[in-house]
Enzyme design. Structure first.
Site, PDB file in Angstrom:
ATOM      1  N   ASP A  24      23.789  -2.347 -38.702  1.00  0.00           N
ATOM      2  CA  ASP A  24      22.784  -3.391 -38.898  1.00  0.00           C
ATOM      3  C   ASP A  24      21.883  -3.045 -40.086  1.00  0.00           C
ATOM      4  O   ASP A  24      20.998  -3.820 -40.456  1.00  0.00           O
ATOM      5  CB  ASP A  24      21.993  -3.669 -37.611  1.00  0.00           C
ATOM      6  CG  ASP A  24      21.240  -2.479 -37.091  1.00  0.00           C
ATOM      7  OD1 ASP A  24      21.327  -1.397 -37.700  1.00  0.00           O
ATOM      8  OD2 ASP A  24      20.543  -2.627 -36.061  1.00  0.00           O
ATOM      9  N   SER A  25      22.153  -1.896 -40.736  1.00  0.00           N
ATOM     10  CA  SER A  25      21.519  -1.605 -42.032  1.00  0.00           C
ATOM     11  C   SER A  25      21.845  -2.715 -43.024  1.00  0.00           C
ATOM     12  O   SER A  25      21.193  -2.840 -44.064  1.00  0.00           O
ATOM     13  CB  SER A  25      21.989  -0.254 -42.576  1.00  0.00           C
ATOM     14  OG  SER A  25      23.404  -0.172 -42.573  1.00  0.00           O
ATOM     15  N   ASP A  39      27.744  -2.364 -35.047  1.00  0.00           N
ATOM     16  CA  ASP A  39      26.411  -2.235 -34.438  1.00  0.00           C
ATOM     17  C   ASP A  39      26.078  -3.438 -33.573  1.00  0.00           C
ATOM     18  O   ASP A  39      26.333  -4.589 -33.968  1.00  0.00           O
ATOM     19  CB  ASP A  39      25.352  -2.169 -35.551  1.00  0.00           C
ATOM     20  CG  ASP A  39      24.691  -0.814 -35.636  1.00  0.00           C
ATOM     21  OD1 ASP A  39      24.768  -0.035 -34.676  1.00  0.00           O
ATOM     22  OD2 ASP A  39      24.093  -0.541 -36.696  1.00  0.00           O
ATOM     23  N   LYS A  59      28.210   0.178 -31.251  1.00  0.00           N
ATOM     24  CA  LYS A  59      27.122   1.169 -31.255  1.00  0.00           C
ATOM     25  C   LYS A  59      25.837   0.489 -30.821  1.00  0.00           C
ATOM     26  O   LYS A  59      25.546  -0.619 -31.275  1.00  0.00           O
ATOM     27  CB  LYS A  59      26.957   1.773 -32.652  1.00  0.00           C
ATOM     28  CG  LYS A  59      25.722   2.686 -32.765  1.00  0.00           C
ATOM     29  CD  LYS A  59      25.739   3.556 -34.001  1.00  0.00           C
ATOM     30  CE  LYS A  59      25.173   2.924 -35.240  1.00  0.00           C
ATOM     31  NZ  LYS A  59      23.751   2.532 -35.153  1.00  0.00           N
ATOM     32  N   GLU A  92      21.538   1.354 -29.867  1.00  0.00           N
ATOM     33  CA  GLU A  92      20.452   2.328 -29.923  1.00  0.00           C
ATOM     34  C   GLU A  92      20.023   2.574 -28.485  1.00  0.00           C
ATOM     35  O   GLU A  92      19.551   1.661 -27.808  1.00  0.00           O
ATOM     36  CB  GLU A  92      19.326   1.805 -30.820  1.00  0.00           C
ATOM     37  CG  GLU A  92      19.820   1.690 -32.249  1.00  0.00           C
ATOM     38  CD  GLU A  92      18.766   1.286 -33.271  1.00  0.00           C
ATOM     39  OE1 GLU A  92      17.564   1.248 -32.938  1.00  0.00           O
ATOM     40  OE2 GLU A  92      19.164   1.010 -34.415  1.00  0.00           O
ATOM     41  N   GLU A 129      20.042  10.383 -35.412  1.00  0.00           N
ATOM     42  CA  GLU A 129      19.421  10.084 -36.712  1.00  0.00           C
ATOM     43  C   GLU A 129      18.085  10.795 -36.845  1.00  0.00           C
ATOM     44  O   GLU A 129      17.233  10.723 -35.943  1.00  0.00           O
ATOM     45  CB  GLU A 129      19.237   8.560 -36.861  1.00  0.00           C
ATOM     46  CG  GLU A 129      18.543   8.189 -38.168  1.00  0.00           C
ATOM     47  CD  GLU A 129      18.708   6.731 -38.581  1.00  0.00           C
ATOM     48  OE1 GLU A 129      19.427   5.970 -37.897  1.00  0.00           O
ATOM     49  OE2 GLU A 129      18.107   6.360 -39.614  1.00  0.00           O
TER      50      GLU A 129
HETATM   51  O1  KIV Z   1      22.856   0.575 -39.323  1.00  0.00           O
HETATM   52  C1  KIV Z   1      23.336   1.610 -39.789  1.00  0.00           C
HETATM   53  O2  KIV Z   1      23.876   1.642 -40.891  1.00  0.00           O
HETATM   54  C2  KIV Z   1      23.241   2.818 -38.993  1.00  0.00           C
HETATM   55  C3  KIV Z   1      23.511   4.106 -39.693  1.00  0.00           C
HETATM   56  C4  KIV Z   1      22.380   4.407 -40.566  1.00  0.00           C
HETATM   57  C5  KIV Z   1      23.854   5.193 -38.774  1.00  0.00           C
HETATM   58  O3  KIV Z   1      22.920   2.786 -37.841  1.00  0.00           O
END
Ligand code: KIV
Length: 267
Positions: A47-48, A86, A115, A117, A184
């Protein structure tokens, strides 16, 4: 002979053999192809993308639809690497919502694992996903979706009680069915002690050299990101002619453990 596709067992075997796992984010098919060619083991549609693709200040505005769109594109570019997607902010606030959205990321996006959090509050959700055979990566330490709650992007687990709580959450998430833990922005000792305590692979971003694998945001290593980057970022583009050569250099540096160096780590 092309390498066989990476799966959850490959990643576990790499942990067992002490072979560092090289991971990167990607958001489109062209870069996904380069990552595959360079030998990246795991690709995350993070989600970056809210920050590096959409231009937001945080990852909070990203939606499931956004991740599905980018994940589909990345899936088309990959042959070998393991694809993780994510779960965006508020897309897993209860077990049944989490399951619905995880299914979308896998069926519509082509992800092989999701993934989220996590922490103690997500145990029930991880159990529910695992019961439905959804592979899960649990993200601990600095959780960017909580940035407004924690008041900024900062190192986590510096005091002993915080570190202890993180280790216990990691154990519980593994027991609940997480297949990977991602850490992280934590001090080296916290990264190493959680890695030593878990059977599943631990991937770090700013978690020091003692983890089973490393991940970074692709645009950070290619020197595309403007402004201040986090301490753990290394610019791999500066000594290389092409993005492919820079990504290959990253994979090599993860494998031979020359990345992360002390200047990329937290104590
Ligand atoms: O969203 C993302 O790119 C991430 C990485 C920084 C691990 O969670």
């Amino acid at each position: 002979m092309p390498h066989p596709p990476v799966n959850v067992s490959t990643l576990r075997d790499m942990k067992g053999a002490g072979k560092p796992i090289a991971c990167l984010t990607a958001y489109d098919a062209s870069y996904a192809q380069l990552l595959d060619l360079a030998g990246v083991d795991l690709v995350l549609v993070g989600d970056s993308l809210g920050m590096v693709i959409q231009g937001h200040d945080t990852t909070v505005p990203v939606t499931v639809r956004d991740i599905v769109y980018h994940c589909r594109a990345v899936a088309r570019g990959l042959r070998r690497a393991f694809l993780v997607a994510d779960m965006p902010f508020m897309s897993y606030s209860n077990p049944s919502q989490a399951l619905d959205n995880a299914v979308r990321l896998m069926q519509e996006g082509g992800a092989m694992m999701i993934k989220l959090e996590g922490g103690d509050g997500q145990i029930e959700i991880v159990e529910h996903l695992a019961r439905h055979d959804i592979p899960v990566c649990a993200h601990l330490g600095l959780k960017p979706q909580s940035v407004h709650k924690i008041g900024g992007f900062r190192v986590q687990g510096r005091d002993a009680s915080q570190a202890e709580a993180m280790l216990s959450a990691a154990r519980r998430l593994q027991d609940a069915g997480s297949d990977i833990v991602l850490l992280e922005c934590v001090p080296n000792e916290v990264g190493a002690s959680i890695t030593g305590a878990l059977e599943v692979p631990v991937i770090g971003i700013g978690a020091g050299p003692g983890v089973d694998g490393q991940i970074l945001v692709l645009y950070d290593i290619l020197d595309i990101t403007q402004g201040r980057t986090p301490r753990f970022v290394r610019n791999f583009q500066q000594d290389h002619q092409s993005p492919l050569a820079a990504i290959e250099a990253y994979v090599q540096a993860v494998r031979d453990r020359s990345y992360p160096a002390p200047e990329h780590c937290f104590s």
